[in-house]
Design an enzyme around this catalytic site. Structure first.
Site, PDB file in Angstrom:
ATOM      1  N   TYR A 140     -73.164 -57.672  -1.673  1.00 28.44           N
ATOM      2  CA  TYR A 140     -71.740 -57.755  -1.303  1.00 28.44           C
ATOM      3  C   TYR A 140     -71.767 -58.600  -0.427  1.00 28.44           C
ATOM      4  O   TYR A 140     -70.271 -59.647   0.441  1.00 28.44           O
ATOM      5  CB  TYR A 140     -71.694 -56.338  -0.642  1.00 28.44           C
ATOM      6  CG  TYR A 140     -71.254 -55.121  -1.284  1.00 28.44           C
ATOM      7  CD1 TYR A 140     -70.324 -54.720  -2.644  1.00 28.44           C
ATOM      8  CD2 TYR A 140     -72.167 -54.310  -1.451  1.00 28.44           C
ATOM      9  CE1 TYR A 140     -70.889 -53.768  -2.664  1.00 28.44           C
ATOM     10  CE2 TYR A 140     -72.144 -53.690  -2.503  1.00 28.44           C
ATOM     11  CZ  TYR A 140     -71.078 -53.241  -3.299  1.00 28.44           C
ATOM     12  OH  TYR A 140     -70.912 -52.055  -4.543  1.00 28.44           O
TER      13      TYR A 140
ATOM     14  N   HIS B 122     -77.389 -46.217  -0.799  1.00 25.89           N
ATOM     15  CA  HIS B 122     -78.296 -47.532  -1.947  1.00 25.89           C
ATOM     16  C   HIS B 122     -79.514 -47.259  -1.254  1.00 25.89           C
ATOM     17  O   HIS B 122     -80.169 -46.703   0.201  1.00 25.89           O
ATOM     18  CB  HIS B 122     -77.920 -48.728  -1.464  1.00 25.89           C
ATOM     19  CG  HIS B 122     -76.688 -49.180  -2.060  1.00 25.89           C
ATOM     20  ND1 HIS B 122     -76.106 -50.021  -1.636  1.00 25.89           N
ATOM     21  CD2 HIS B 122     -76.475 -48.434  -3.425  1.00 25.89           C
ATOM     22  CE1 HIS B 122     -75.117 -50.725  -2.530  1.00 25.89           C
ATOM     23  NE2 HIS B 122     -75.024 -49.636  -3.743  1.00 25.89           N
TER      24      HIS B 122
ATOM     25  N   HIS C  57     -65.779 -47.917  -9.837  1.00 24.03           N
ATOM     26  CA  HIS C  57     -66.399 -48.710  -8.876  1.00 24.03           C
ATOM     27  C   HIS C  57     -66.068 -49.857  -7.924  1.00 24.03           C
ATOM     28  O   HIS C  57     -66.709 -50.250  -7.529  1.00 24.03           O
ATOM     29  CB  HIS C  57     -67.900 -48.775 -10.729  1.00 24.03           C
ATOM     30  CG  HIS C  57     -68.818 -48.528  -9.855  1.00 24.03           C
ATOM     31  ND1 HIS C  57     -69.863 -47.579  -9.259  1.00 24.03           N
ATOM     32  CD2 HIS C  57     -70.310 -49.684  -9.376  1.00 24.03           C
ATOM     33  CE1 HIS C  57     -70.628 -48.491  -8.588  1.00 24.03           C
ATOM     34  NE2 HIS C  57     -70.425 -49.570  -8.543  1.00 24.03           N
TER      35      HIS C  57
ATOM     36  N   ARG D 169     -69.039 -43.484  -5.290  1.00 23.65           N
ATOM     37  CA  ARG D 169     -69.487 -43.083  -6.893  1.00 23.65           C
ATOM     38  C   ARG D 169     -68.445 -42.464  -7.424  1.00 23.65           C
ATOM     39  O   ARG D 169     -67.861 -41.566  -6.920  1.00 23.65           O
ATOM     40  CB  ARG D 169     -70.654 -43.101  -7.721  1.00 23.65           C
ATOM     41  CG  ARG D 169     -72.152 -44.228  -6.736  1.00 23.65           C
ATOM     42  CD  ARG D 169     -73.366 -43.945  -7.663  1.00 23.65           C
ATOM     43  NE  ARG D 169     -74.419 -43.947  -6.927  1.00 23.65           N
ATOM     44  CZ  ARG D 169     -75.183 -44.248  -5.675  1.00 23.65           C
ATOM     45  NH1 ARG D 169     -74.868 -43.746  -5.271  1.00 23.65           N
ATOM     46  NH2 ARG D 169     -76.090 -45.218  -5.144  1.00 23.65           N
TER      47      ARG D 169
ATOM     48  N   ARG E  95     -65.428 -48.755  -5.420  1.00 21.66           N
ATOM     49  CA  ARG E  95     -66.504 -49.193  -4.132  1.00 21.66           C
ATOM     50  C   ARG E  95     -66.837 -50.326  -3.999  1.00 21.66           C
ATOM     51  O   ARG E  95     -67.474 -50.626  -2.274  1.00 21.66           O
ATOM     52  CB  ARG E  95     -67.330 -48.653  -5.058  1.00 21.66           C
ATOM     53  CG  ARG E  95     -69.059 -47.649  -5.076  1.00 21.66           C
ATOM     54  CD  ARG E  95     -69.592 -47.149  -5.364  1.00 21.66           C
ATOM     55  NE  ARG E  95     -71.385 -47.369  -5.287  1.00 21.66           N
ATOM     56  CZ  ARG E  95     -71.455 -47.027  -4.538  1.00 21.66           C
ATOM     57  NH1 ARG E  95     -71.016 -46.098  -3.565  1.00 21.66           N
ATOM     58  NH2 ARG E  95     -73.080 -46.808  -4.706  1.00 21.66           N
TER      59      ARG E  95
END
Length: 289
Positions: free
Chosen positions: A270, A261, A235, A140, A238
């Site tokens: 994803y 996470h 992001h 992040r 990411r």
């Protein structure tokens, strides 16, 4: 509100961004409560407040966050003895829509990470190292801003990251990112070091630790140079990194660990991105699609 803020910061250890958002949400709830005391904070009043918020046209994601804030606040008040019962327990959890995040395809990512030729200014070296590290690790923006020089383990080629809830994890990265970091640390960072720099890995032009706004400008500027690339935030890199890992055969549990996470459900979005691309390729290429 001040007691609730301390609870969020020091007991829940939430990020500054989340604390600001919750306090803003609470302010609207207390405005709706008006001059009445906390005994009037019932499930009926909470539902009236959320209905009023919905009528103003707020997004489902914002309503979901405000619902979460209300439940957190009523539970806090109940534990402090300010409410006899916790009305938030009766409040349904609003579901925020899960939209597929925009990502770069792998050719766009390669183009975005292509280093500028014959440009070795400190700014160029820093920007290249930031882009390489963001894509290589999927960390992040807040985590990248907090990195210190000693957080980079060159021998093992991993970085030590302090994520949400102050949970520490180690994230591996590849040779291109290592090369870019080395060039920045040897030829760029020493030229910008000031007494206020401290151990920060990435610095602004005035020598202080870099901020998230600067990183966003770096990403936007680079992606504008790539034909056909969506205008993503950091992001988005990411998201792209996670998607490309899964497309390359990485298992979901490993990607969860890399991204930090807490729940596998967060990482599963994803897989939807990858499946969506797979369907597109199938429709374009299969003779019976």
């Amino acid at each position: 509100m001040s007691e609730f803020e301390r609870h969020l910061r020091f007991e829940r250890d939430l990020s500054p961004h989340t604390v600001r958002a919750y306090l803003s949400d609470l302010a609207t709830l207390l405005t709706h409560l008006g001059e009445r005391d906390l005994d009037h904070l019932t499930i009926t009043l909470l539902r009236e407040w959320l209905a009023t918020q919905h009528a103003t046209g707020l997004s489902r994601a914002t309503l979901a966050r405000r619902t979460a804030c209300a439940r957190t606040f009523t539970a806090f008040c109940h534990r402090r003895g300010w409410l006899n019962d916790d009305p938030g327990l009766l409040l349904g959890t609003a579901k925020a829509p899960k939209s597929l995040p925009a990502v770069l395809d792998q050719s766009q990512a390669r183009a975005a990470l292509e280093p500028p030729t014959d440009d070795t200014t400190p700014k160029t070296l820093r920007d290249q190292a930031i882009l390489e590290l963001l894509y290589a690790t999927g960390i992040r923006v807040s985590e990248l801003c907090q990195l210190d020089v000693d957080d980079v383990d060159r021998d093992r080629r991993v970085i030590r990251v302090l994520g949400k809830g102050r949970k520490e994890r180690s994230v591996p990265f590849g040779a291109p990112a290592m090369h870019a970091i080395d060039r920045w640390c040897v030829y760029g960072r020493p030229l910008w070091i000031k007494p206020k720099s401290g151990p920060a890995l990435f610095l602004g032009t005035r020598g202080a630790r870099i901020d998230s706004g600067t990183i966003r400008r770096i990403v936007h500027a680079r992606l504008q140079q790539v034909d056909g690339a969506p205008d993503l935030s950091p992001h988005g890199l990411r998201h792209s990194a996670a998607t490309h890992l899964l497309e390359g055969g990485a298992d979901l549990r490993s990607v969860q660990e890399l991204l930090g996470h807490a729940s596998l459900n967060t990482t599963q979005i994803y897989t939807h991105v990858s499946i969506d691309r797979l369907r597109t390729a199938y429709r374009q290429a299969h003779p019976r699609a």
